[in-house]
Design a protein around this motif. Structure first.
Motif, PDB file in Angstrom:
ATOM      1  N   GLN A  83       0.811  -1.213   0.000  1.00 21.97           N
ATOM      2  CA  GLN A  83       0.000   0.000   0.000  1.00 21.97           C
ATOM      3  C   GLN A  83       0.844   1.262   0.000  1.00 21.97           C
ATOM      4  O   GLN A  83       0.325   2.361  -0.159  1.00 21.97           O
ATOM      5  N   ARG A  94      -7.827   0.930  12.212  1.00 21.72           N
ATOM      6  CA  ARG A  94      -8.303  -0.438  12.401  1.00 21.72           C
ATOM      7  C   ARG A  94      -8.244  -0.834  13.875  1.00 21.72           C
ATOM      8  O   ARG A  94      -9.135  -1.504  14.380  1.00 21.72           O
ATOM      9  N   ARG A 268      -8.986  -8.135   9.628  1.00 20.93           N
ATOM     10  CA  ARG A 268      -8.947  -8.107   8.162  1.00 20.93           C
ATOM     11  C   ARG A 268      -7.612  -7.578   7.665  1.00 20.93           C
ATOM     12  O   ARG A 268      -7.095  -8.019   6.650  1.00 20.93           O
ATOM     13  N   THR A 272      -5.156  -9.564   5.211  1.00 25.38           N
ATOM     14  CA  THR A 272      -4.640  -8.957   3.984  1.00 25.38           C
ATOM     15  C   THR A 272      -3.118  -8.998   3.959  1.00 25.38           C
ATOM     16  O   THR A 272      -2.512  -9.337   2.950  1.00 25.38           O
ATOM     17  N   GLN A 276      -1.026 -10.988   1.104  1.00 29.47           N
ATOM     18  CA  GLN A 276      -0.179 -10.202   0.208  1.00 29.47           C
ATOM     19  C   GLN A 276       1.294 -10.302   0.582  1.00 29.47           C
ATOM     20  O   GLN A 276       2.124  -9.664  -0.060  1.00 29.47           O
TER      21      GLN A 276
ATOM     22  N   SER B  51      -7.755  -6.973  -3.892  1.00 30.22           N
ATOM     23  CA  SER B  51      -7.184  -5.800  -4.536  1.00 30.22           C
ATOM     24  C   SER B  51      -5.735  -5.637  -4.108  1.00 30.22           C
ATOM     25  O   SER B  51      -5.413  -5.807  -2.937  1.00 30.22           O
ATOM     26  N   ILE B  52      -4.865  -5.343  -5.051  1.00 28.07           N
ATOM     27  CA  ILE B  52      -3.458  -5.220  -4.665  1.00 28.07           C
ATOM     28  C   ILE B  52      -2.798  -3.973  -5.250  1.00 28.07           C
ATOM     29  O   ILE B  52      -1.927  -3.385  -4.643  1.00 28.07           O
ATOM     30  N   PHE B  58       0.101  -3.355 -13.754  1.00 32.47           N
ATOM     31  CA  PHE B  58       0.150  -4.569 -12.936  1.00 32.47           C
ATOM     32  C   PHE B  58      -1.229  -5.084 -12.555  1.00 32.47           C
ATOM     33  O   PHE B  58      -1.381  -5.853 -11.613  1.00 32.47           O
ATOM     34  N   THR B  60      -4.067  -7.428 -12.249  1.00 34.94           N
ATOM     35  CA  THR B  60      -4.323  -8.846 -12.501  1.00 34.94           C
ATOM     36  C   THR B  60      -5.582  -9.345 -11.797  1.00 34.94           C
ATOM     37  O   THR B  60      -6.150 -10.336 -12.204  1.00 34.94           O
ATOM     38  N   LEU B 189      -2.122   4.049  -6.031  1.00 36.70           N
ATOM     39  CA  LEU B 189      -3.189   3.397  -5.271  1.00 36.70           C
ATOM     40  C   LEU B 189      -4.059   4.430  -4.562  1.00 36.70           C
ATOM     41  O   LEU B 189      -5.206   4.167  -4.223  1.00 36.70           O
ATOM     42  N   HIS B 190      -3.520   5.606  -4.342  1.00 35.85           N
ATOM     43  CA  HIS B 190      -4.261   6.612  -3.572  1.00 35.85           C
ATOM     44  C   HIS B 190      -4.542   7.872  -4.371  1.00 35.85           C
ATOM     45  O   HIS B 190      -5.455   8.615  -4.047  1.00 35.85           O
ATOM     46  N   ILE B 204      -8.893   2.298   0.445  1.00 36.39           N
ATOM     47  CA  ILE B 204      -8.369   1.667   1.648  1.00 36.39           C
ATOM     48  C   ILE B 204      -8.332   0.177   1.377  1.00 36.39           C
ATOM     49  O   ILE B 204      -9.379  -0.466   1.281  1.00 36.39           O
ATOM     50  N   THR B 205      -7.133  -0.365   1.208  1.00 35.81           N
ATOM     51  CA  THR B 205      -6.992  -1.781   0.878  1.00 35.81           C
ATOM     52  C   THR B 205      -7.724  -2.629   1.907  1.00 35.81           C
ATOM     53  O   THR B 205      -7.616  -2.391   3.102  1.00 35.81           O
ATOM     54  N   GLY B 206      -8.488  -3.606   1.414  1.00 36.61           N
ATOM     55  CA  GLY B 206      -9.199  -4.501   2.314  1.00 36.61           C
ATOM     56  C   GLY B 206     -10.480  -3.900   2.857  1.00 36.61           C
ATOM     57  O   GLY B 206     -11.222  -4.581   3.557  1.00 36.61           O
ATOM     58  N   GLU B 207     -10.756  -2.627   2.568  1.00 36.89           N
ATOM     59  CA  GLU B 207     -11.974  -2.027   3.114  1.00 36.89           C
ATOM     60  C   GLU B 207     -12.862  -1.459   2.016  1.00 36.89           C
ATOM     61  O   GLU B 207     -13.934  -1.980   1.751  1.00 36.89           O
ATOM     62  N   ARG B 208     -12.425  -0.399   1.338  1.00 32.49           N
ATOM     63  CA  ARG B 208     -13.288   0.164   0.301  1.00 32.49           C
ATOM     64  C   ARG B 208     -12.509   1.068  -0.641  1.00 32.49           C
ATOM     65  O   ARG B 208     -11.417   1.553  -0.327  1.00 32.49           O
ATOM     66  N   PHE B 231     -16.915  -2.091  -2.016  1.00 30.63           N
ATOM     67  CA  PHE B 231     -16.595  -2.614  -0.689  1.00 30.63           C
ATOM     68  C   PHE B 231     -15.895  -3.955  -0.848  1.00 30.63           C
ATOM     69  O   PHE B 231     -16.410  -4.847  -1.530  1.00 30.63           O
ATOM     70  N   TYR B 232     -14.730  -4.094  -0.219  1.00 32.81           N
ATOM     71  CA  TYR B 232     -14.011  -5.370  -0.256  1.00 32.81           C
ATOM     72  C   TYR B 232     -14.542  -6.252   0.859  1.00 32.81           C
ATOM     73  O   TYR B 232     -14.422  -5.916   2.038  1.00 32.81           O
ATOM     74  N   MET B 233     -15.165  -7.369   0.506  1.00 34.99           N
ATOM     75  CA  MET B 233     -15.769  -8.232   1.511  1.00 34.99           C
ATOM     76  C   MET B 233     -15.316  -9.662   1.265  1.00 34.99           C
ATOM     77  O   MET B 233     -15.485 -10.199   0.177  1.00 34.99           O
ATOM     78  N   ALA B 234     -14.753 -10.283   2.316  1.00 38.50           N
ATOM     79  CA  ALA B 234     -14.087 -11.564   2.125  1.00 38.50           C
ATOM     80  C   ALA B 234     -15.060 -12.709   1.855  1.00 38.50           C
ATOM     81  O   ALA B 234     -14.774 -13.601   1.063  1.00 38.50           O
TER      82      ALA B 234
END
Lengths: 314, 514
Positions: A83, A94, A268, A272, A276, B51-52, B58, B60, B189-190, B204-208, B231-234
């Motif tokens: 990130q 978090r 979470r 992650t 990653q 999301s990465i 890049f 994928t 990313l931002h 926000i990676t892993g969130e939204r 929204f990233y939801m596992a």
């Protein structure tokens, strides 16, 4: 006391060092690294080589580890490799979300569990005792991902009372939208309640059979007073340790609860960072969680000593 | 746009104007219905948390590809009919030898930071992708480009190493999204700066990820909604419950069993389109026993495609040949369909190949993609009747791409849609970067080169038709079915469709009032 604290805190520091070494070692052994995570299928040997060079992954393990330790000693937690943000900027929001959730779960679970445990323990074998004990056995046996989904199906899909997921819009926090906290809290509470309740019940039963309680009853002390003055304080001592141990368990449970409810908590972020292979972030989270665990146990020991004059610290 | 101006475009020599026409029709349609379109509101999308990166080079994973689709533009893109249409380009033409292409670019496009989009940005972006030092996964599909030159501010020329009619198709790839040439590459990313319908507000990676409407979008009037939040939801169960309860408006991706579970749910629809995405079991043609064509054909004949589609995708698959060109593709050859399920016939082929008592093979698979493991299990069951014992090796996801894929002789993977040249070039040419089957057929190599150099659609169709016949007969890879693309959404959402190229397009999305 001061000497005790100094010794315990240095032991905690040693524990954290071992934890960080273990996390580093484990991530070394695991197949894949942050470069394979970023490239996915594009991870041809040539591409991997280039990206690893760029991310500094080609340096030997010990030198990467020492660099990291050196940074920590200067309170430089580094940046997330994926990130590209300072670790603390990612962790703090978090952490506060998770603290809110864990706090709620404790507030709900601990008093009710202790009260129920005492109630069941002073009349063992009765119908209420059987009911509560069996229910708590079920709660212990059900993993959170089952309890969580059951609660969603019941309260969200069927009754439409509560939101099924805990997603937040920009500008919202769990406290500004408490309805999203209820199902995750209930899920976490289940196991926590059951553990503490069963522990309290067993302790109360044990204390009830001691000669000093029998004496108190026989000398005509009202039952109410016997329980509040003699049974509860003595039965509470082991319960304190159980509560402290459960802080560690809660942090593990958070990972599953965060996934089931899409709750934006530490769990979470931890998941992650593992998928990653974001080592600096993973290390920071591992240290944070083991630190919380170690210090809550230290607090429990201190509380134990203060409540029980038979235990001397030093 | 008037009809005469469309006619004008047709005059340019050897121009692929089909896409221009499609775009023109779109513009005409949009003009006539503008008055009734609802605007405003927020669309909430639930997706997977893998999301990465938002660096186009890049991309994928699904969520990254889809968010980037809204934030950026390619110079060309895929239509719903799997043809190529202009996006930031207006038109293009190739020289007679098909070794040099000139693209004219739109002049009315601005990046989100207000800067003008020019040819320099195309040179920067594509030049970056073909730079070996960058290590982009797009390199293998674009490495036939030898130079990208800005002729003026709105004209770009591509030089190719050999004749190739498929440059526009190649440039429509996910990673070909145009960056601003002055962008800070470390902060994509931002702080993405694209030309797309939406601007990246927060990630926000892993969130939204929060996207805001781009008020200066070049496709006038669009997009219609003010905001889109991913929204990233596992957990897939959590995403679907949130859709049912109205917390989310759209859930992507969904698999076959999830789509079946949503049937009859009030207020929710699933849009479905057959696509060129497929699951495949590849056999290394230089490793025993797969070096024996009769063994490969026996495995082919012992493949119960209906049963596999049922197990792996809830029966929503469509069937073609054992080659990557789907029935929906304009170049599809219906004569090259795979043979019907015939375990007795497979037994005979095996005996002929020298295995009268049956054979045992190990198929590698992994839950890297929903349905892959189910495909392997259904394949094992369907081949058992032919005396073939398939042992399944279920490998961990973490190292599947680096340790198993392209390493083990019999492996299962998935591929997203590509044009025929792209799909064949990266998996069947003897020097292909992802030649899973170690396929080495000089005839096919030559035919692929011929198709690239052929001047007309009919010529190319004839050549691709022949390749399809060869591949279905030779069976380096078994492709049991083509997957549909599925999008689950609330009835409130309009203007969102399942796209056969696995693109998720939000610029025409709107929320109706009921």
């Amino acid at each position: 006391m001061a000497q005790f604290l100094a010794r315990r805190i240095s032991l905690i520091a040693l524990t954290l060092l071992v934890v960080s070494l273990a996390v580093f070692a484990i991530t070394e052994i695991l197949p894949g690294d942050v470069a394979t995570a970023i490239l996915g299928r594009g991870a041809t040997p040539e591409n991997l080589e280039i990206l690893r060079q760029e991310l500094g992954l080609n340096a030997p393990v010990y030198s990467r580890y020492l660099d990291w330790v050196w940074g920590i000693l200067h309170w430089d937690w580094g940046e997330s490799m994926v990130q590209k943000r300072p670790i603390w900027d990612l962790v703090l929001p978090r952490l506060s979300n998770s603290a809110v959730l864990a706090g709620f779960a404790f507030l709900v679970a601990v008093p009710t569990a202790i009260a129920t445990g005492i109630w069941a323990g002073i009349r063992p074998g009765g119908l209420p005792d059987h009911a509560v004990s069996n229910a708590s056995l079920v709660a212990i046996s059900l993993p959170e991902f089952v309890t969580g989904v059951l609660l969603i199906v019941l309260f969200s899909s069927t009754l439409h009372w509560l939101p099924s997921s805990s997603i937040l819009l920009p500008g919202e926090s769990p406290l500004s939208k408490p309805s999203i906290l209820i199902l995750p809290t209930l899920t976490l509470t289940g196991v926590l309640f059951a553990y503490i309740m069963r522990m309290t019940r067993a302790n109360v039963m044990g204390v009830m059979e001691t000669s000093y309680v029998r004496t108190a009853i026989l000398k005509g002390l009202p039952m109410r007073k016997v329980i509040l003055r003699h049974v509860v304080p003595n039965a509470m001592l082991p319960t304190i340790s159980v509560v402290a141990m459960n802080i560690g368990y809660m942090l593990g449970g958070l990972i599953i609860v965060d996934s089931v409810f899409a709750y934006p908590g530490l769990g979470r972020l931890l998941l992650t960072s593992i998928t990653q292979r974001d080592i600096p972030l993973l290390q920071a989270l591992a240290l944070l969680i083991s630190g919380v665990y170690a210090f809550s146990n230290l607090l429990a020991d201190v509380a134990y000593a203060l409540l029980n004059p038979r235990v001397r610290l030093g | 746009m008037s009809l005469s101006s469309i006619g004008l475009m047709f005059r340019s020599k050897f121009t692929l104007v089909f896409g221009v026409m499609v775009a023109a029709v779109f513009v005409l349609a949009a003009c006539s219905s503008d008055a009734e379109v609802n605007t405003g509101g927020t669309i909430r999308v639930g997706t997977t948390p893998d999301s990465i990166t938002l660096d186009p080079a890049f991309l994928t994973t699904n969520p990254d590809i889809w968010i980037a689709k809204s934030v950026y533009n390619n110079i060309v893109s895929w239509t719903h009919e799997l043809t190529v249409q202009p996006e930031l380009a207006v038109e293009w033409e190739a020289n007679d030898a098909l070794t040099s292409y000139t693209f004219k670019l739109r002049k009315d496009v601005k990046f989100h930071n207000g800067e003008d989009f020019t040819a320099e940005d195309v040179v920067f972006t594509i030049g970056r992708l073909i730079d070996k030092e960058l290590a982009s996964p797009a390199l293998g599909q674009l490495d036939f480009i030898t130079a990208v030159v800005a002729e003026d501010d709105y004209t770009v020329r591509f030089e190719l190493e050999a004749p190739n009619a498929f440059l526009p198709e190649a440039l429509a790839l996910y990673q070909g999204k145009i960056l601003d040439s002055g962008v800070d590459l470390d902060n994509l990313l931002h702080a993405a700066n694209g030309t797309g319908a939406f601007m990246l507000e927060e990630h926000i990676t892993g969130e939204r990820a929060v996207l805001k409407r781009n008020p200066d979008y070049w496709d006038e009037g669009k997009p219609y909604v003010d905001e889109v939040i991913f929204f990233y939801m596992a957990e897939s169960q959590t995403r679907l419950e949130a859709l049912k309860s109205g917390t989310l408006d759209i859930v992507v991706p969904i698999g076959g069993s999830e789509a079946a579970g949503l049937q009859g749910v009030p207020g929710v629809t699933v849009d479905q389109v057959s696509s060129g995405s497929y699951m495949v079991m590849a056999m290394m043609t230089d490793v025993a026993p797969f070096d024996n064509k009769l063994v490969r054909q026996a495995l082919q004949m012992a493949t119960d495609r209906e049963a596999i589609s049922q197990a792996a995708y809830f029966g929503l698959g469509s069937f073609g040949g054992d080659h990557p060109i789907p029935p929906t593709d304009p170049y599809y050859n219906p004569d090259a369909a795979a043979p019907a399920y015939d375990p007795e016939g497979a037994k005979k082929l095996l005996a002929e190949a020298g295995y009268p008592d049956g054979i045992t093979v190990t198929l590698h698979t992994s839950p890297v993609f929903g349905g892959l493991v189910d495909m392997a299990v259904a394949f094992k069951e369907s081949t058992a009747a032919a005396g073939i014992n398939v042992e399944i090796s279920r490998d961990p996801t973490d190292s599947y791409w680096s340790k198993v894929w392209l390493v083990e002789p019999f492996q299962s993977v998935h591929w997203f849609h590509r044009d025929p040249n792209g799909a064949l070039s990266i998996t069947y040419k003897s020097d292909a970067p992802w030649n899973e089957a170690h396929y080495n057929n000089p005839k096919v190599d030559q035919l692929i080169r011929d198709a690239r150099a052929a001047k007309t659609f009919d010529e190319r169709k004839a050549i691709f038709g022949e390749i399809q016949l060869i591949l279905t007969d030779d069976v380096p890879r078994i492709i049991p079915f083509f997957m549909p693309v599925l999008v689950a959404m609330s009835d409130k959402v309009e203007g969102v469709f399942a796209h056969p190229g696995n693109n998720f397009i939000l610029k025409e999305a709107r929320l109706n009032s009921n």
